[in-house]
Design an enzyme around this catalytic site. Structure first.
Site, PDB file in Angstrom:
ATOM      1  N   CYS A 170      10.758   2.585 -10.860  1.00 37.39           N
ATOM      2  CA  CYS A 170      10.630   2.828 -12.440  1.00 37.39           C
ATOM      3  C   CYS A 170       9.925   1.255 -12.550  1.00 37.39           C
ATOM      4  O   CYS A 170      10.401   0.370 -12.097  1.00 37.39           O
ATOM      5  CB  CYS A 170      11.998   2.531 -12.356  1.00 37.39           C
ATOM      6  SG  CYS A 170      13.422   4.053 -11.815  1.00 37.39           S
ATOM      7  N   ARG A 182       5.378   1.994  -8.818  1.00 41.76           N
ATOM      8  CA  ARG A 182       7.021   1.665  -9.407  1.00 41.76           C
ATOM      9  C   ARG A 182       7.028   2.862  -9.969  1.00 41.76           C
ATOM     10  O   ARG A 182       8.772   3.474  -9.085  1.00 41.76           O
ATOM     11  CB  ARG A 182       7.418   0.425 -10.248  1.00 41.76           C
ATOM     12  CG  ARG A 182       7.003  -0.616 -10.302  1.00 41.76           C
ATOM     13  CD  ARG A 182       7.129  -1.788 -11.302  1.00 41.76           C
ATOM     14  NE  ARG A 182       8.977  -1.316 -10.773  1.00 41.76           N
ATOM     15  CZ  ARG A 182       9.312  -2.585  -9.980  1.00 41.76           C
ATOM     16  NH1 ARG A 182       7.980  -3.645  -9.747  1.00 41.76           N
ATOM     17  NH2 ARG A 182      10.450  -2.647 -10.337  1.00 41.76           N
ATOM     18  N   TRP A 232      10.614   6.929 -11.218  1.00 39.42           N
ATOM     19  CA  TRP A 232      10.959   7.004 -10.107  1.00 39.42           C
ATOM     20  C   TRP A 232      12.520   8.027 -10.379  1.00 39.42           C
ATOM     21  O   TRP A 232      13.033   7.262  -9.599  1.00 39.42           O
ATOM     22  CB  TRP A 232      10.854   6.061  -8.771  1.00 39.42           C
ATOM     23  CG  TRP A 232      10.427   6.599  -7.484  1.00 39.42           C
ATOM     24  CD1 TRP A 232       9.439   7.221  -7.222  1.00 39.42           C
ATOM     25  CD2 TRP A 232      11.705   6.793  -6.760  1.00 39.42           C
ATOM     26  NE1 TRP A 232      10.123   7.527  -5.470  1.00 39.42           N
ATOM     27  CE2 TRP A 232      11.228   7.244  -5.375  1.00 39.42           C
ATOM     28  CE3 TRP A 232      12.759   6.309  -6.993  1.00 39.42           C
ATOM     29  CZ2 TRP A 232      11.610   7.683  -4.255  1.00 39.42           C
ATOM     30  CZ3 TRP A 232      13.673   6.629  -5.880  1.00 39.42           C
ATOM     31  CH2 TRP A 232      13.436   7.148  -3.843  1.00 39.42           C
ATOM     32  N   ASN A 271      16.252   0.342 -14.872  1.00 42.55           N
ATOM     33  CA  ASN A 271      15.595   0.342 -13.805  1.00 42.55           C
ATOM     34  C   ASN A 271      16.644  -0.343 -12.673  1.00 42.55           C
ATOM     35  O   ASN A 271      17.022  -0.904 -13.045  1.00 42.55           O
ATOM     36  CB  ASN A 271      14.710   0.070 -13.408  1.00 42.55           C
ATOM     37  CG  ASN A 271      13.779  -0.893 -11.982  1.00 42.55           C
ATOM     38  OD1 ASN A 271      13.907   0.443 -11.144  1.00 42.55           O
ATOM     39  ND2 ASN A 271      13.488  -1.718 -12.001  1.00 42.55           N
ATOM     40  N   GLY A 272      17.244   0.854 -11.840  1.00 39.59           N
ATOM     41  CA  GLY A 272      18.271   0.738 -10.796  1.00 39.59           C
ATOM     42  C   GLY A 272      18.542   1.954 -10.882  1.00 39.59           C
ATOM     43  O   GLY A 272      18.533   3.385 -11.358  1.00 39.59           O
ATOM     44  N   GLU A 278       2.086   2.010  12.835  1.00 43.30           N
ATOM     45  CA  GLU A 278       1.339   1.298  11.030  1.00 43.30           C
ATOM     46  C   GLU A 278       0.497   2.405  10.830  1.00 43.30           C
ATOM     47  O   GLU A 278       0.511   2.711  10.012  1.00 43.30           O
ATOM     48  CB  GLU A 278       1.186   0.009  10.671  1.00 43.30           C
ATOM     49  CG  GLU A 278       0.245  -0.458   9.491  1.00 43.30           C
ATOM     50  CD  GLU A 278       1.540   0.011   8.746  1.00 43.30           C
ATOM     51  OE1 GLU A 278       2.198   0.198   8.544  1.00 43.30           O
ATOM     52  OE2 GLU A 278       0.243  -0.189   7.540  1.00 43.30           O
ATOM     53  N   LYS A 281       0.432   4.711   7.597  1.00 43.61           N
ATOM     54  CA  LYS A 281      -0.346   4.940   6.671  1.00 43.61           C
ATOM     55  C   LYS A 281      -1.234   6.515   6.524  1.00 43.61           C
ATOM     56  O   LYS A 281      -0.751   6.831   5.172  1.00 43.61           O
ATOM     57  CB  LYS A 281      -1.900   4.219   6.917  1.00 43.61           C
ATOM     58  CG  LYS A 281      -1.915   2.784   6.662  1.00 43.61           C
ATOM     59  CD  LYS A 281      -1.532   2.116   5.316  1.00 43.61           C
ATOM     60  CE  LYS A 281      -0.092   2.333   5.236  1.00 43.61           C
ATOM     61  NZ  LYS A 281       1.086   1.013   5.066  1.00 43.61           N
ATOM     62  N   GLU A 311       1.969   9.223   4.486  1.00 41.51           N
ATOM     63  CA  GLU A 311       2.120   8.870   3.657  1.00 41.51           C
ATOM     64  C   GLU A 311       1.259   9.137   2.346  1.00 41.51           C
ATOM     65  O   GLU A 311       0.744   9.163   0.927  1.00 41.51           O
ATOM     66  CB  GLU A 311       3.308   7.734   3.354  1.00 41.51           C
ATOM     67  CG  GLU A 311       1.897   5.663   3.122  1.00 41.51           C
ATOM     68  CD  GLU A 311       2.199   4.728   3.678  1.00 41.51           C
ATOM     69  OE1 GLU A 311       3.188   4.599   2.485  1.00 41.51           O
ATOM     70  OE2 GLU A 311       1.441   3.744   3.391  1.00 41.51           O
ATOM     71  N   HIS A 323       6.744  10.217  28.441  1.00 41.46           N
ATOM     72  CA  HIS A 323       8.574  11.162  28.600  1.00 41.46           C
ATOM     73  C   HIS A 323       8.209  12.456  27.426  1.00 41.46           C
ATOM     74  O   HIS A 323       9.171  12.597  27.159  1.00 41.46           O
ATOM     75  CB  HIS A 323       9.059   9.743  28.625  1.00 41.46           C
ATOM     76  CG  HIS A 323       9.023   8.474  29.032  1.00 41.46           C
ATOM     77  ND1 HIS A 323       9.704   8.938  30.507  1.00 41.46           N
ATOM     78  CD2 HIS A 323       8.069   7.731  29.277  1.00 41.46           C
ATOM     79  CE1 HIS A 323       9.231   8.100  31.553  1.00 41.46           C
ATOM     80  NE2 HIS A 323       8.125   7.029  30.459  1.00 41.46           N
ATOM     81  N   LYS A 380       5.856   1.926  -5.373  1.00 38.62           N
ATOM     82  CA  LYS A 380       5.739   0.687  -4.288  1.00 38.62           C
ATOM     83  C   LYS A 380       7.059  -0.003  -4.467  1.00 38.62           C
ATOM     84  O   LYS A 380       6.616  -0.768  -3.006  1.00 38.62           O
ATOM     85  CB  LYS A 380       4.385  -0.195  -5.182  1.00 38.62           C
ATOM     86  CG  LYS A 380       4.189  -1.389  -4.479  1.00 38.62           C
ATOM     87  CD  LYS A 380       2.713  -0.621  -3.711  1.00 38.62           C
ATOM     88  CE  LYS A 380       2.415  -2.111  -3.085  1.00 38.62           C
ATOM     89  NZ  LYS A 380       2.122  -1.345  -1.897  1.00 38.62           N
TER      90      LYS A 380
HETATM   91  C1  F6R Z   1       3.919   1.293   3.477  1.00 37.12           C
HETATM   92  C2  F6R Z   1       4.692   1.169   1.977  1.00 37.12           C
HETATM   93  C3  F6R Z   1       6.225   0.674   2.464  1.00 37.12           C
HETATM   94  C4  F6R Z   1       6.994  -0.635   2.052  1.00 37.12           C
HETATM   95  C5  F6R Z   1       7.817  -0.946   2.208  1.00 37.12           C
HETATM   96  C6  F6R Z   1       8.234  -2.601   2.305  1.00 37.12           C
HETATM   97  O1  F6R Z   1       2.703   1.255   3.137  1.00 37.12           O
HETATM   98  O2  F6R Z   1       4.025   0.165   1.818  1.00 37.12           O
HETATM   99  O3  F6R Z   1       6.478   1.335   3.972  1.00 37.12           O
HETATM  100  O4  F6R Z   1       6.337  -0.906   3.391  1.00 37.12           O
HETATM  101  O5  F6R Z   1       8.646   0.041   1.325  1.00 37.12           O
HETATM  102  O6  F6R Z   1       8.042  -2.575   1.039  1.00 37.12           O
HETATM  103  P1  F6R Z   1       8.202  -4.561   0.582  1.00 37.12           P
HETATM  104  O7  F6R Z   1       7.439  -4.698   2.324  1.00 37.12           O
HETATM  105  O8  F6R Z   1       7.864  -4.168  -0.557  1.00 37.12           O
HETATM  106  O9  F6R Z   1       9.910  -4.967   0.949  1.00 37.12           O
END
Ligand code: F6R
Length: 613
Positions: A2, A27, A75, A101-102, A486, A490, A493, A509, A608
């Site tokens: 949010c 957000r 969100w 927000n929260g 990673e 990527k 997501e 395995h 984010k």
């Molecule tokens: C993936 C991604 C998330 C963040 C995770 C932690 O692309 O962005 O997996 O890495 O939510 O977020 P931060 O780094 O802001 O603590």
């Protein structure tokens, strides 16, 4: 999660709020709304969907001119994304409007109590309970709204950043925070409030970061901050160093693409002023006061979530190789709940792009309470984690707006690499000549990343072939194992293709059962100490007709003869490979997601900054 924006001053509030909400849309983008106050009253406008849906809705509305306003992009946590659950929420008598927000954890108890008192609820949100709880205190205590907020904050359990407007006070905004971020921009007789500085930077570079348990009252052009114990504090004004262009797309189709391509510069920015290979200097200001503790730690514990956790896994290899200190890498969400054994001899590194991740913050609090030293590696300047940790180093990657983390990941690894080299050198586990050699090679990484980015067109072609795949496997060993994780994250997501990362040797395995001619397998097979073993793993996949996409070191001829596609990247020290090998994986997921018509910068269900558990 949010985003909240508010404005009070002499300008028309609505365009400022809408622009701000668009900047904060990363957000959350389930719904958006604003509340405006003018002689026609206090009016809330809200719509399911993105801020652009709200904008369309506002086109048919009148009397939108207001010098004060609040806005929210959601969100969803409590209640599905729809118009009713969107913020702002009114009090019952429509006298107050609030954005939140929260999460209020005891909202159920409060709601039952309010229902018994006759309050009616329209939405399923905890936020409507929150504003009606404040309203109830206001009505029963014959006090100001500010006092009602203060009393309410003693009773609510959970996290919040809130901003309220009162129909009776057209020049007043009341805001408070605990656990969710809130920044106040101080202009010339005007104030801008937001979840981060991006909606503010265009108007002023003077900001105040509200702390937990603080209430800000902006009335009649003046800002006053008090704690919830009613003690006045002196607002500390920080100067923002962010540039406006850093938060704009700069000609790229997506923020993610811009951020992938920015990496030569963001890695260089991260090293600038810290690494001077010629003179053998490596300076991390944040470490200075804690070097002794770091050097003598019994154990390093790294805690983070998502991509940041993957950076932590790379760091495990780095610290153990160079500094010979045992390392544990913990998901913050698990660490915080499993009563870990900790002591003041533990050195904790918390990694976070946003600096606001609720699980990471909670893990830090827990480790702090056991006497451990906490070091933050964060990107967002002034965010909650750098303000909670004992010390830290910023990654200086610049604002990362695309929800999928790219340049923050490589900047995190850059900081962690510098920390590991410094620690190894100080502890004597890394001999001086080797240390100097590594520093020199580290300095070449930005230009090697630049070279790796040139494989883009080839990767675009590979993406065409695999865009309709239903599953993907990513395999790597050693330093490239976290890179495999990673790469898979990527892809899933942003393209919604199921993808799994594994240590290449683990394939036999279990996951090998999945391999057939429909299964693309991405190998990170660079020339390093496990190269021969990875080549054998490639053979095993080939024998089962899997499709092989291999990331290899420039000039490799062996894998070229086995793989369906090879992507060449420049050679470097084994320990620095992740900084380069992740680049083609970011590009592959980007192109596949674009070809599948996905919203790359704002993938479904994600946000984010994850400020809820
Ligand atoms: C993936 C991604 C998330 C963040 C995770 C932690 O692309 O962005 O997996 O890495 O939510 O977020 P931060 O780094 O802001 O603590």
């Amino acid at each position: 999660m949010c985003g909240i924006v508010a404005y009070v001053g002499q300008q028309d509030a609505l365009p400022i709020i809408i622009k701000g909400l668009k900047r904060l849309e990363y957000r959350g983008y389930d719904s958006a709304g604003v509340a405006l106050l003018n002689p026609n009253g206090l009016t809330v406008y809200k719509k399911k969907g993105k801020v652009s849906e709200l904008e369309n809705h506002l086109l048919s509305q009148e009397n939108l001119l207001s010098k004060i306003g609040i806005g929210h992009t959601r969100w969803a946590t409590h209640g599905e994304p729809n118009d009713v659950n969107a913020h702002p929420h009114y009090s019952s008598n429509d006298q107050f409007a609030m954005i939140h927000n929260g999460i209020i954890e005891n909202y159920d108890v409060l709601k039952t109590d309010l229902i018994n008192k006759g309050y009616k609820f329209h939405s399923e949100t905890d936020s409507e309970v929150f504003i009606k709880f404040i309203e109830d205190i206001y009505a029963n205590n014959d006090c100001s709204l500010e006092e009602a907020v203060r009393l309410a904050l003693h009773k609510v359990v959970g996290a919040y950043a809130i901003v309220l407007m009162n129909k009776e006070e057209p020049d007043t905004l009341i805001a408070a925070r605990k656990g969710s971020p809130l920044v106040i921009g101080v202009g010339d007789n005007e104030y801008f409030l937001a979840s981060d500085a991006t909606p503010i930077i265009e108007y002023t570079n003077q900001v105040v970061y509200l702390d937990d348990y603080e209430i800000a009252v902006i009335r009649d052009g003046k800002l006053q901050i008090k704690t919830i114990e009613n003690v006045e504090t002196n607002p500390y004004i920080n100067q923002l160093e962010m540039e406006l262009e850093a938060i704009e797309k700069g000609g790229y189709e997506h923020f993610m693409l811009k951020e992938i391509n920015e990496q030569p510069r963001s890695i260089a920015d991260c090293m600038r002023g810290r690494l001077d290979a010629q003179n053998g200097r490596l300076v991390l200001g944040g470490l200075r006061d804690y070097m002794n503790k770091f050097q003598n730690a019994d154990r390093i514990i790294i805690t983070a979530c998502g991509t940041s956790w993957h950076a932590g896994l790379v760091a495990e290899y780095l610290f153990e190789e160079f500094a010979r200190i045992p390392v544990e890498v913990e998901y913050a969400s698990e660490f915080r709940y499993r009563n870990p054994v900790l002591s003041d001899k533990d050195f904790i590194i918390a990694i976070s792009q946003s600096g606001e991740t609720a699980d990471t913050l909670a893990a830090i609090e827990l480790a702090k309470s056991k006497g451990a030293t906490i070091f933050g590696v964060c990107n967002v300047v002034g965010s909650s984690i750098p303000r909670t940790t004992h010390a830290g180093s910023y990654t200086h990657a610049g604002p990362e707006i695309g929800v999928a983390s790219t340049k923050a990941f490589t900047a995190q690894i850059s900081v962690l690499t510098m920390m590991a080299l410094k620690l190894g050198y100080k502890r004597g586990t890394l001999p001086e000549n080797r240390y100097m050699q590594l520093l020199s090679e580290l300095e070449t990484i930005p230009s090697k990343v630049e070279r790796a980015l040139k494989m883009n067109d080839k990767i675009h072609e590979i993406a065409k072939e695999y865009k309709d795949a239903r599953n993907f496997l990513y395999l790597g060993r050693g330093y490239n194992f976290p890179v495999a994780l990673e790469g898979a994250l990527k892809l899933k997501e942003i393209s919604y293709i199921h993808a799994e990362g594994y240590p290449a040797a683990e394939m036999k395995h279990g996951p090998i059962a999945l391999i057939d001619e429909e299964m693309p397998v991405v190998f990170i097979a660079t020339k390093d100490s496990s190269y021969e073993k990875v080549v054998s793993n490639i053979q095993e996949v080939k024998a089962r007709k899997g499709k092989i996409i291999a990331v290899v070191t420039e000039g490799d001829t062996v894998v070229k003869n086995m793989a369906d596609h090879v992507i060449e990247i420049p050679a470097t020290e084994e320990a620095f490979v992740p900084l380069i090998s992740v680049i083609p994986l970011q590009q592959l997921s980007y192109h596949i997601a674009v070809m599948r018509g996905c919203n790359v910068d704002q993938p479904r269900n994600l946000a984010k900054s994850v400020t809820v558990e």
